[in-house]
Design an enzyme around this catalytic site. Structure first.
Site, mmCIF file in Angstrom:
data_model
loop_
_atom_site.group_PDB
_atom_site.id
_atom_site.type_symbol
_atom_site.label_atom_id
_atom_site.label_comp_id
_atom_site.label_asym_id
_atom_site.label_seq_id
_atom_site.Cartn_x
_atom_site.Cartn_y
_atom_site.Cartn_z
ATOM 1 N N SER A 1 24.226 78.023 39.798
ATOM 2 C CA SER A 1 24.436 76.588 39.580
ATOM 3 C C SER A 1 23.125 75.864 39.849
ATOM 4 O O SER A 1 22.279 76.362 40.611
ATOM 5 C CB SER A 1 25.501 76.065 40.550
ATOM 6 O OG SER A 1 25.572 74.660 40.510
ATOM 7 N N TYR B 1 28.909 76.074 49.336
ATOM 8 C CA TYR B 1 28.849 76.342 47.892
ATOM 9 C C TYR B 1 27.393 76.459 47.442
ATOM 10 O O TYR B 1 27.002 77.421 46.777
ATOM 11 C CB TYR B 1 29.575 75.238 47.115
ATOM 12 C CG TYR B 1 29.508 75.457 45.624
ATOM 13 C CD1 TYR B 1 30.311 76.420 45.015
ATOM 14 C CD2 TYR B 1 28.622 74.742 44.824
ATOM 15 C CE1 TYR B 1 30.230 76.656 43.644
ATOM 16 C CE2 TYR B 1 28.532 74.969 43.456
ATOM 17 C CZ TYR B 1 29.347 75.925 42.873
ATOM 18 O OH TYR B 1 29.259 76.159 41.521
HETATM 19 N N1 LIG Z 1 32.256 73.480 36.347
HETATM 20 C C1 LIG Z 1 31.083 73.178 36.870
HETATM 21 O O1 LIG Z 1 30.678 71.992 36.940
HETATM 22 C C2 LIG Z 1 30.168 74.275 37.337
HETATM 23 C C3 LIG Z 1 28.809 73.959 37.559
HETATM 24 C C4 LIG Z 1 27.939 74.957 37.973
HETATM 25 C C5 LIG Z 1 28.392 76.250 38.156
HETATM 26 N N2 LIG Z 1 29.720 76.528 37.952
HETATM 27 C C6 LIG Z 1 30.150 77.912 38.175
HETATM 28 O O2 LIG Z 1 30.725 78.403 36.980
HETATM 29 C C7 LIG Z 1 31.623 79.473 37.293
HETATM 30 C C8 LIG Z 1 32.918 79.284 36.525
HETATM 31 O O3 LIG Z 1 33.541 78.101 36.982
HETATM 32 P P1 LIG Z 1 34.359 77.129 36.027
HETATM 33 O O4 LIG Z 1 33.652 75.839 36.015
HETATM 34 O O5 LIG Z 1 34.689 77.789 34.758
HETATM 35 O O6 LIG Z 1 35.647 76.938 36.964
HETATM 36 P P2 LIG Z 1 37.214 77.143 36.696
HETATM 37 O O7 LIG Z 1 37.613 76.520 35.423
HETATM 38 O O8 LIG Z 1 37.860 76.685 37.961
HETATM 39 O O9 LIG Z 1 37.366 78.742 36.571
HETATM 40 C C9 LIG Z 1 37.176 79.566 37.679
HETATM 41 C C10 LIG Z 1 37.564 80.999 37.329
HETATM 42 O O10 LIG Z 1 37.326 81.815 38.495
HETATM 43 C C11 LIG Z 1 38.487 82.595 38.737
HETATM 44 N N3 LIG Z 1 38.642 82.834 40.169
HETATM 45 C C12 LIG Z 1 38.616 81.924 41.172
HETATM 46 N N4 LIG Z 1 38.895 82.502 42.345
HETATM 47 C C13 LIG Z 1 39.099 83.819 42.075
HETATM 48 C C14 LIG Z 1 39.458 84.934 42.869
HETATM 49 N N5 LIG Z 1 39.703 84.826 44.182
HETATM 50 N N6 LIG Z 1 39.578 86.137 42.277
HETATM 51 C C15 LIG Z 1 39.383 86.272 40.945
HETATM 52 N N7 LIG Z 1 39.048 85.256 40.143
HETATM 53 C C16 LIG Z 1 38.925 84.034 40.694
HETATM 54 C C17 LIG Z 1 39.654 81.777 38.186
HETATM 55 O O11 LIG Z 1 40.712 82.646 37.790
HETATM 56 P P3 LIG Z 1 42.153 82.779 38.495
HETATM 57 O O12 LIG Z 1 42.512 81.457 39.103
HETATM 58 O O13 LIG Z 1 43.055 83.217 37.384
HETATM 59 O O14 LIG Z 1 41.966 83.859 39.519
HETATM 60 C C18 LIG Z 1 39.022 81.135 36.958
HETATM 61 O O15 LIG Z 1 39.137 81.989 35.847
HETATM 62 C C19 LIG Z 1 31.785 79.457 38.816
HETATM 63 O O16 LIG Z 1 31.004 80.483 39.387
HETATM 64 C C20 LIG Z 1 31.242 78.092 39.222
HETATM 65 O O17 LIG Z 1 30.736 78.103 40.536
HETATM 66 C C21 LIG Z 1 30.607 75.583 37.541
#
Ligand SMILES: NC(=O)c1ccc[n+]([C@@H]2O[C@H](COP(=O)([O-])OP(=O)(O)OC[C@H]3O[C@@H](n4cnc5c(N)ncnc54)[C@H](OP(=O)(O)O)[C@@H]3O)[C@@H](O)[C@H]2O)c1
Length: 258
Positions: free
Chosen positions: A137, A149
């Site tokens: 991130s 985080y």
């Molecule tokens: N959205 C943002 O603004 C942003 C910015 C920078 C970086 N990121 C990074 O991007 C990545 C994806 O995030 P996103 O934005 O797509 O968020 P999201 O929509 O909340 O998706 C998160 C995913 O992670 C899985 N997950 C969470 N906890 C888990 C666990 N204990 N075991 C297995 N799977 C788990 C969830 O699946 P289940 O609930 O089905 O397990 C879901 O598929 C993350 O690493 C996040 O830190 C996001």
């Protein structure tokens, strides 16, 4: 010719779904890893029907050591691409947060990334081919709110950069993707209010995936998605770190998120 296999963690929502769709369209078979079995099955059916991919569903909670070991075994059996995407943030103050949630965050954002990367590399190096994408991130590049985080994502960047040096002159590439705010379930799941966030700061999943794979093709190690975040992170490197910290403190004031 058998299709190469991409294993993606966290494909049931947001960025992970974007990676899964893109790799399926690009001719990969998939292994999908997350907790929500219904959503995994729905996505698998979509990718089989629409992209002709063979899809394995591997339900796992990456906070659980036995589940992580199960996924590591699958990775060890051989994948061409590993996307360590699953991750989450928390809201509230560090000192009043439930410690088990903070530990779970470290397990998913850091331990799973290390364990699955460790499992993937021997077979990739034997084949002299492979790609590992670790989703970090912008929060891992700039000091700011969300101590645990941000620290977890700084670890991902540092880990990836260290390994990239070791993997130079092999056919294996490792990359840290650093997006800013993406429209996914991420903030809602964390209970973080994004009210008032300027629209120019929001990124779309498909654009982030496209930027990431363009960066992978150019063998970039740290991939920052979006021109606004490229400018911010370049400025963040030029300005003294204590000033960046002060600016972030002012911008994030009152949100109660350490
Ligand atoms: N959205 C943002 O603004 C942003 C910015 C920078 C970086 N990121 C990074 O991007 C990545 C994806 O995030 P996103 O934005 O797509 O968020 P999201 O929509 O909340 O998706 C998160 C995913 O992670 C899985 N997950 C969470 N906890 C888990 C666990 N204990 N075991 C297995 N799977 C788990 C969830 O699946 P289940 O609930 O089905 O397990 C879901 O598929 C993350 O690493 C996040 O830190 C996001």
């Amino acid at each position: 010719m058998p299709r190469p296999v991409a294993l993606i963690t966290g494909p049931t929502s947001g960025l992970g779904t974007g990676f899964a769709r893109r790799y399926a369209v690009d001719g990969y078979d998939l292994v999908l890893v997350a907790r929500d079995v219904d959503r995994l099955e729905r996505l698998a059916a979509e990718l089989r029907d629409e992209a002709g991919a063979a899809v394995e569903v591997l339900p796992a909670d990456l906070t659980d050591a036995a589940d992580r070991a199960k996924v590591a075994d699958r990775v060890r059996a051989g994948v061409r691409v590993l996307v360590n995407n699953a991750g989450f943030a928390t809201s509230g103050e560090f000192w009043t947060s439930d410690y088990t949630v903070l530990q779970a965050q470290l397990d998913v954002n850091v331990t799973a990334v290390m364990q699955l990367t460790h499992a993937a590399l021997p077979a990739m190096l034997d084949a002299d081919a492979g790609t590992i994408i670790n989703v970090a991130s912008v929060a891992g590049l700039l000091p700011g709110r969300g101590s645990t985080y941000s620290a977890s994502k700084a670890w991902v960047v540092s880990f990836t950069e260290g390994l990239a040096n070791g993997l130079a002159r092999t056919g294996v590439g490792i990359h840290a993707l650093c997006p800013g705010f993406i429209r996914t379930e991420f903030h809602e799941r964390a209970g973080i209010s994004m009210d008032g966030t300027p629209s120019f700061l929001w990124l779309e999943v498909d654009d982030v995936v496209r930027d990431c794979l363009a960066g992978v093709a150019k063998n970039k190690v740290v991939i920052v998605s979006g021109p606004q975040y490229k400018a911010l992170t370049i400025a963040g490197r030029l300005v003294p770190r204590n000033l960046v910290r002060r600016i972030n403190k002012t911008v994030g004031k009152g949100r109660g998120r350490t």
